[in-house]
Design an enzyme around this catalytic site. Structure first.
Site, PDB file in Angstrom:
ATOM      1  N   HIS A 191     -31.638  14.067  -4.954  1.00  0.00           N
ATOM      2  CA  HIS A 191     -31.097  15.414  -4.802  1.00  0.00           C
ATOM      3  C   HIS A 191     -29.693  15.555  -5.385  1.00  0.00           C
ATOM      4  CE1 HIS A 191     -29.406  13.734  -0.934  1.00  0.00           C
ATOM      5  NE2 HIS A 191     -28.383  14.515  -1.282  1.00  0.00           N
ATOM      6  N   ASP A 222     -36.522  10.355  -2.594  1.00  0.00           N
ATOM      7  CA  ASP A 222     -35.124  10.749  -2.786  1.00  0.00           C
ATOM      8  C   ASP A 222     -34.286   9.639  -3.438  1.00  0.00           C
ATOM      9  OD1 ASP A 222     -33.073  12.573  -2.787  1.00  0.00           O
ATOM     10  OD2 ASP A 222     -32.460  12.197  -0.703  1.00  0.00           O
ATOM     11  N   SER A 301     -23.852  11.288  -0.243  1.00  0.00           N
ATOM     12  CA  SER A 301     -25.251  11.099  -0.653  1.00  0.00           C
ATOM     13  C   SER A 301     -25.343  10.158  -1.855  1.00  0.00           C
ATOM     14  CB  SER A 301     -25.871  12.447  -1.027  1.00  0.00           C
ATOM     15  OG  SER A 301     -25.945  13.279   0.102  1.00  0.00           O
TER      16      SER A 301
END
Length: 449
Positions: A191, A222, A301
């Site tokens: 993402h 992911d 992230s």
């Protein structure tokens, strides 16, 4: 008067001769001594001498005996001599002692005041900020961090962590990543790069930057891999996410809210926490995550979650928050990372083939809210005839209770936990058919896509 002649002292005769005339013997005339006050010296009581000075006029004196005339001394006309004091005699304190005590006190006070003044000047910046003298050759003991301390671990891992920026139609996406090879491969979240144009910028720990290209992505796990055109990089060390225990200490490293090289600490709060994530309209991501209370925020992230030895054991991916939809979320101590064993396998697939294999059990589960009436177990809605579940004897309608000992409560539990394993792994499935409990060994497979 017999054979003795008596003389009164004035009858002087020469030895062996005749008496002389009365009077004093020949010689200089004798002057009677006087006292300092003008009187004659009194015999035996004079203030100037205990001797009788008029000895030559003594009528009882032997004329043949030698005479000594003692004259009074001349009184001194100067100042009287200092009185002499016995040093051993008891007495009060001397002046020197009285002055010595306040002198010592004054010296001590001056020394203390000077030391305090110097310390204040050094710490307070007095003196124009000039520091005199060389610093110590080595840092203080507290600065000599042990390699296994949190600071020591962070120091080893930080050179392998990068900040990633990807330009897209909606603006620039920013996240974190970590170096996995000396020739420039970097792992991050899908993402982070999903909305980009295929090119990214990587900023290293030392502040230098390089352009990067996206090698491959796996939206369902992911995980994405990018590469920079640089060699001699320092890759991170891999750990074993299957060997973790709840309570193990961990560090999360990345660039939260654009604050590069940020390190936060915490523990593993839970393992195999089922996650179902994804943006509206995008792919649904399933994984059995590592839960931690280390502070993780937007921008973390794709960064590494490392153990106490500095080995990466997870890829930071999502957080839970209490904010309403559309508001900026922040850390509340609920962060989740993709296990590194799963991420490493997917990374190898992407580097080797450009895409990742997805692990499946060969069965479909009923949707959310269709769990068994007891709330325990996941019912199989359908079983593929040639799939792994059918090969192990499972049928539609069977209720899976446990997978490798892990309880199943929701359909997402079975999907996420199956994808944690690599294709070809053999797992034990405990299930219920009717009122009978049975066990089966299932060899998981890769999706045919």
């Amino acid at each position: 008067m017999g054979g003795t002649d008596v003389t009164d002292g004035w009858e002087w005769r020469a030895p062996g001769g005749t008496p002389g005339s009365a009077g004093p013997p020949p010689g200089p005339p004798q002057t009677a001594p006087t006292t300092p006050y003008g009187g004659s010296a009194a015999p035996y009581g004079g203030s100037t001498s205990p001797w009788w000075s008029d000895a030559l006029a003594d009528p009882w004196r032997d004329p043949y005996a030698p005479a000594a005339v003692v004259l009074p001394g001349v009184p001194a006309t100067g100042a009287a001599p200092e009185p002499v004091t016995d040093p051993d005699a008891p007495g009060g304190p001397r002046l020197r002692q009285l002055l010595l005590v306040p002198l010592i006190v004054a010296l001590l006070a001056g020394t203390l005041g000077g030391a305090l003044g110097y310390a204040f000047a050094v710490r307070g910046g007095v003196g124009g900020g000039v520091t005199l003298g060389a610093g110590p050759a080595e840092g203080p003991a507290l600065a000599q961090r042990r390699p296994d301390s949190l600071a020591g671990v962070a120091g080893r891992v930080l050179p392998s962590v990068v900040t990633i920026r990807v330009a897209g139609p909606a603006g620039t996406s920013e996240g974190s990543g970590f170096i996995v090879s000396t020739d420039g491969y970097v792992v991050t979240n899908d993402h982070v790069v999903a909305d980009g144009t295929g090119r990214a910028s990587v900023t290293f720990n030392d502040g230098s930057s390089s352009a990067a290209t996206v090698v491959g992505q796996d939206p369902e796990s992911d995980i994405a891999v990018i590469k920079v055109n640089r060699t001699g990089l320092r890759p991170i060390e891999f750990g074993d996410s299957d060997a973790l225990a709840v309570g193990d200490p961990v560090l999360a490293i990345g660039s939260p809210l654009s604050l590069a090289n940020t390190v936060t600490a915490g523990i593993i709060s839970a393992l195999d926490r089922t996650m179902q994530a994804g943006e509206p309209g995008g792919p649904v991501r399933y994984y059995a995550a590592i839960q931690t209370d280390a502070a993780v925020n937007h921008g973390n992230s794709g960064g590494p979650l490392v153990d106490s030895a500095g080995r990466v054991i997870g890829v930071n991916s999502t957080i839970k928050s209490l904010v309403a939809e559309g508001q900026e979320a922040g850390n509340i101590g609920l962060a989740f990372a993709i296990p590194i064993n799963q991420a490493k396998r997917i990374t190898q697939d992407i580097i080797g083939t450009g895409k990742a294999r997805r692990t499946v059990i060969g069965a479909q589960v009923a949707g959310t809210g269709t769990a068994t009436r007891a709330g325990v177990g996941v019912r199989l809605a359908a079983v593929e005839p040639a799939g792994p579940a059918a090969g192990a004897g499972l049928k539609a309608g069977d209720v899976v209770l446990r997978l490798n000992g892990r309880p199943m409560n929701e359909p997402t539990d079975l999907i996420a936990l199956v994808r944690k394993f690599a294709p070809g792994s053999v797992v034990t499935v405990e299930y219920r058919r009717g009122s009978t409990r049975q066990n089966a060994s299932v060899t998981l497979a890769a999706d045919a896509k």
